[in-house]
Design a protein around this motif. Structure first.
Motif, short mmCIF file in Angstrom:
data_model
loop_
_atom_site.label_atom_id
_atom_site.label_comp_id
_atom_site.label_asym_id
_atom_site.label_seq_id
_atom_site.Cartn_x
_atom_site.Cartn_y
_atom_site.Cartn_z
N SER A 59 0.84 -1.19 0.00
CA SER A 59 0.00 0.00 0.00
C SER A 59 0.88 1.25 0.00
O SER A 59 2.03 1.22 0.44
N THR A 60 0.31 2.34 -0.49
CA THR A 60 1.06 3.60 -0.50
C THR A 60 1.45 4.00 0.92
O THR A 60 2.57 4.46 1.17
N MET A 61 0.55 3.80 1.87
CA MET A 61 0.83 4.18 3.26
C MET A 61 2.01 3.41 3.82
O MET A 61 2.73 3.91 4.69
N ALA A 62 2.26 2.20 3.29
CA ALA A 62 3.37 1.40 3.80
C ALA A 62 4.72 2.07 3.53
O ALA A 62 5.68 1.88 4.28
N LEU A 63 4.79 2.88 2.45
CA LEU A 63 6.05 3.54 2.11
C LEU A 63 6.42 4.63 3.11
O LEU A 63 7.60 4.94 3.30
N TYR A 64 5.41 5.24 3.71
CA TYR A 64 5.68 6.36 4.60
C TYR A 64 6.38 5.94 5.89
O TYR A 64 6.83 6.79 6.66
N GLY A 65 6.49 4.64 6.10
CA GLY A 65 7.29 4.17 7.22
C GLY A 65 8.78 4.23 6.92
O GLY A 65 9.61 4.05 7.82
N TYR A 66 9.11 4.50 5.64
CA TYR A 66 10.52 4.52 5.20
C TYR A 66 10.92 5.87 4.64
O TYR A 66 12.03 6.35 4.87
N VAL A 67 10.04 6.49 3.86
CA VAL A 67 10.27 7.84 3.32
C VAL A 67 9.05 8.67 3.65
O VAL A 67 7.93 8.29 3.34
N THR A 68 9.28 9.80 4.29
CA THR A 68 8.14 10.57 4.80
C THR A 68 7.49 11.45 3.75
O THR A 68 6.43 12.00 3.99
N SER A 69 8.13 11.59 2.59
CA SER A 69 7.57 12.42 1.52
C SER A 69 8.23 12.04 0.20
O SER A 69 9.25 11.32 0.18
N LYS A 70 7.68 12.55 -0.90
CA LYS A 70 8.30 12.30 -2.20
C LYS A 70 9.67 12.97 -2.27
O LYS A 70 10.59 12.45 -2.92
N ASP A 71 9.83 14.12 -1.63
CA ASP A 71 11.13 14.79 -1.62
C ASP A 71 12.19 13.89 -0.99
O ASP A 71 13.33 13.81 -1.46
N ASP A 72 11.82 13.22 0.10
CA ASP A 72 12.74 12.27 0.74
C ASP A 72 13.09 11.15 -0.22
O ASP A 72 14.25 10.71 -0.31
N LEU A 73 12.09 10.67 -0.95
CA LEU A 73 12.32 9.59 -1.91
C LEU A 73 13.29 10.04 -2.99
O LEU A 73 14.21 9.31 -3.36
N LEU A 74 13.12 11.25 -3.50
CA LEU A 74 14.01 11.77 -4.54
C LEU A 74 15.43 11.91 -4.02
O LEU A 74 16.40 11.62 -4.74
N THR A 75 15.58 12.36 -2.78
CA THR A 75 16.91 12.47 -2.18
C THR A 75 17.60 11.12 -2.14
O THR A 75 18.79 10.99 -2.48
N ALA A 76 16.87 10.10 -1.74
CA ALA A 76 17.43 8.75 -1.68
C ALA A 76 17.72 8.21 -3.08
O ALA A 76 18.72 7.51 -3.29
N MET A 77 16.87 8.55 -4.05
CA MET A 77 17.07 8.08 -5.42
C MET A 77 18.35 8.63 -6.03
O MET A 77 19.07 7.92 -6.73
N VAL A 78 18.62 9.91 -5.79
CA VAL A 78 19.81 10.54 -6.35
C VAL A 78 21.06 9.81 -5.90
O VAL A 78 21.97 9.53 -6.69
N ASP A 79 21.12 9.48 -4.61
CA ASP A 79 22.30 8.80 -4.11
C ASP A 79 22.37 7.36 -4.62
O ASP A 79 23.45 6.88 -5.00
N ALA A 80 21.24 6.68 -4.66
CA ALA A 80 21.23 5.28 -5.10
C ALA A 80 21.53 5.15 -6.58
O ALA A 80 22.07 4.12 -7.02
#
Length: 243
Positions: A59-80
């Motif tokens: 579920s989409t809500m399950a992701l928020y336990g790891y990344v609190t926002s899309k901006d956080d996700l993008l930050t992690a994506m850049v490094d990965a």
């Protein structure tokens, strides 16, 4: 001391793990891998919390336990998404910074969606900070100050972004005659400008200054600009030694 942002702490493996609550079934790497796969296939517009969740079967809500926002996700994506920086080995500081800038340009151009995110995301992850560290390390012993080394790294990084952006834009330029890339762009400019309004540009077009290199990775224009930057750095190093 302020706590690290949640996503940064997770990228570095420094998150405090609670013993309470259900055990998590995902990892940040799984999430970023899924997001990067979408970005590679569809571009950044396709990356949504819902689309990443669907790709992982959660579920989409399950992701928020790891990344609190899309901006956080993008930050992690850049490094990965960033590869490891090249090793210096026996290269001089100039030879290494040349290889470093080329490698930077190449991996950005290989994933155009990074050009929308990376320039706006300060390096905070382990990999992107290694890129910063390796450039600064190469300049150690040159006599430059730490602040000058940081500014040089920022300048070379910006040049890599600019070159990758231009290469990506040129690959999508098409004129009415069907010419693509720089050929198409040159043909379009020739039809648009004249010597009265754009004397310098007209002269450049007529001289063939917008020619196309056989392989853009070995683009003479890129090498020319990089040489100018490195010459300037070398002159600064020489002034510091003389002073």
């Amino acid at each position: 001391m302020r706590d690290l942002p949640t996503v940064v702490a997770r990228m570095w493996g420094r998150e405090l793990v609670s013993r309470r609550g259900p055990r998590r079934g995902l990892t940040l790497q799984q999430i970023t891998d899924a997001a990067i796969a979408i970005a590679d296939a569809e571009g950044l517009a396709g990356v949504r919390m819902s689309s990443v969740a669907a790709g992982l079967g959660v579920s989409t809500m399950a992701l928020y336990g790891y990344v609190t926002s899309k901006d956080d996700l993008l930050t992690a994506m850049v490094d990965a998404a960033a590869p490891e920086p090249p090793e210096q080995g026996d290269l001089s500081w100039r030879g290494y910074l040349s290889a470093w800038t080329r490698a930077n340009r190449d991996f950005l151009a290989s994933r155009p969606w990074l050009l929308q995110v990376a320039p706006l995301t300060p390096p905070v992850g382990p990999c992107t900070l290694r890129w910063l560290d390796r450039s600064l390390t190469a300049l150690t012993g040159t006599g430059l100050t730490a602040a000058e080394a940081v500014n040089i790294t920022a300048t070379l990084s910006a040049y890599a972004v600019s070159a990758a952006t231009l290469a990506t834009a040129m690959s999508g330029t098409v004129d009415e005659a069907g010419g693509e890339g720089l050929d198409g762009y040159t043909a379009m400019l020739t039809r648009l400008v004249d010597a009265d309004g754009y004397p310098g540009l007209t002269a450049a077009l007529e001289s063939g200054a917008f020619g196309v290199a056989p392989e853009w990775v070995e683009d003479a224009d890129f090498a020319f600009g990089l040489t100018l930057l490195l010459d300037g750095i070398e002159a600064l190093v020489a002034r510091r030694k003389e002073g």
